[in-house]
Design a protein around this motif. Structure first.
Motif, short mmCIF file in Angstrom:
data_model
loop_
_atom_site.label_atom_id
_atom_site.label_comp_id
_atom_site.label_asym_id
_atom_site.label_seq_id
_atom_site.Cartn_x
_atom_site.Cartn_y
_atom_site.Cartn_z
N LEU A 238 -3.98 9.46 -4.26
CA LEU A 238 -2.70 9.13 -3.63
C LEU A 238 -1.89 10.38 -3.31
O LEU A 238 -1.37 10.53 -2.20
CB LEU A 238 -1.90 8.17 -4.51
N GLU A 239 -1.80 11.30 -4.27
CA GLU A 239 -1.08 12.56 -4.02
C GLU A 239 -1.76 13.36 -2.91
O GLU A 239 -1.10 13.95 -2.06
CB GLU A 239 -1.05 13.42 -5.29
N MET B 244 0.82 -1.21 0.00
CA MET B 244 0.00 0.00 0.00
C MET B 244 0.86 1.26 0.00
O MET B 244 0.54 2.23 -0.68
CB MET B 244 -0.92 0.00 1.22
N LEU B 245 1.95 1.23 0.75
CA LEU B 245 2.78 2.41 0.90
C LEU B 245 3.96 2.46 -0.07
O LEU B 245 4.65 3.48 -0.15
CB LEU B 245 3.30 2.50 2.34
N GLY B 246 4.21 1.36 -0.75
CA GLY B 246 5.34 1.33 -1.68
C GLY B 246 6.68 1.35 -0.97
O GLY B 246 7.63 1.99 -1.40
N VAL B 247 6.74 0.63 0.15
CA VAL B 247 7.99 0.53 0.93
C VAL B 247 8.35 -0.94 1.08
O VAL B 247 7.58 -1.83 0.71
CB VAL B 247 7.83 1.19 2.33
N THR B 248 9.53 -1.20 1.62
CA THR B 248 9.98 -2.58 1.80
C THR B 248 9.39 -3.18 3.07
O THR B 248 9.02 -2.45 4.00
CB THR B 248 11.51 -2.65 1.88
N PHE C 177 -9.41 19.22 0.17
CA PHE C 177 -8.81 20.37 -0.50
C PHE C 177 -7.92 19.93 -1.66
O PHE C 177 -8.06 20.40 -2.79
CB PHE C 177 -8.01 21.21 0.50
N PHE C 178 -7.00 19.02 -1.40
CA PHE C 178 -6.07 18.61 -2.45
C PHE C 178 -6.76 17.82 -3.56
O PHE C 178 -6.47 18.01 -4.74
CB PHE C 178 -4.91 17.80 -1.86
N HIS C 179 -7.68 16.94 -3.17
CA HIS C 179 -8.31 16.07 -4.17
C HIS C 179 -9.40 16.78 -4.96
O HIS C 179 -9.40 16.75 -6.18
CB HIS C 179 -8.86 14.81 -3.48
#
Length: 132
Positions: free
Chosen positions: A93-94, A32-36, A83-85
């Motif tokens: 995601l951003e 989900m987070l794009g981490v290891t 606000f952002f979306h």
């Protein structure tokens, strides 16, 4: 309790996976987070030591304290995300990334910004009701 943005990102992700699946595995959080997975394991240990999450077998979930901490941030998170979306047209995601980054502000700054954005949104829509 004030938490850095990175810890909040993990907690919000874990909360979402727990709502959807009743718990989460490290591999799901990593995806989900794009981490290891090692990054997830390190963060989960930190969050366990703070009493914010618990582990049962391979499943992770928020503790009552972890849920309470997220509730402190939820209203402002929702306002920032909206606000952002919706207002700026960022991807979801951003928008989530930006909203979480703003949660790292000091509590007074966070509240002031959330109030400002909420009032701005109400002016644009002509609504006297607070945004969800």
């Amino acid at each position: 309790m004030t938490l850095p943005g990175t810890r909040l990102r993990y907690l919000f992700s874990l909360a979402r996976l727990c709502r959807e699946n009743g718990g989460a595995r490290a591999v799901e959080i990593a995806a989900m987070l794009g981490v290891t997975r090692p990054s997830v394991h390190r963060m989960m240990e930190t969050l366990k030591k703070q009493g914010l999450i618990r582990q049962s077998g391979s499943l992770l979930c928020l503790t009552q304290q972890g849920q309470s901490v997220l509730e402190q941030y939820q209203k402002e998170y929702d306002i920032f995300l909206l606000f952002f979306h919706h207002s700026l047209g960022f991807s979801l995601l951003e928008s989530e990334d930006c909203a979480i980054a703003l949660l790292a502000l000091c509590p007074d700054c966070r509240r002031a910004l959330a109030d400002f954005l909420q009032k701005s949104e109400q002016k644009e829509t002509g609504s006297s009701e607070p945004a969800p």
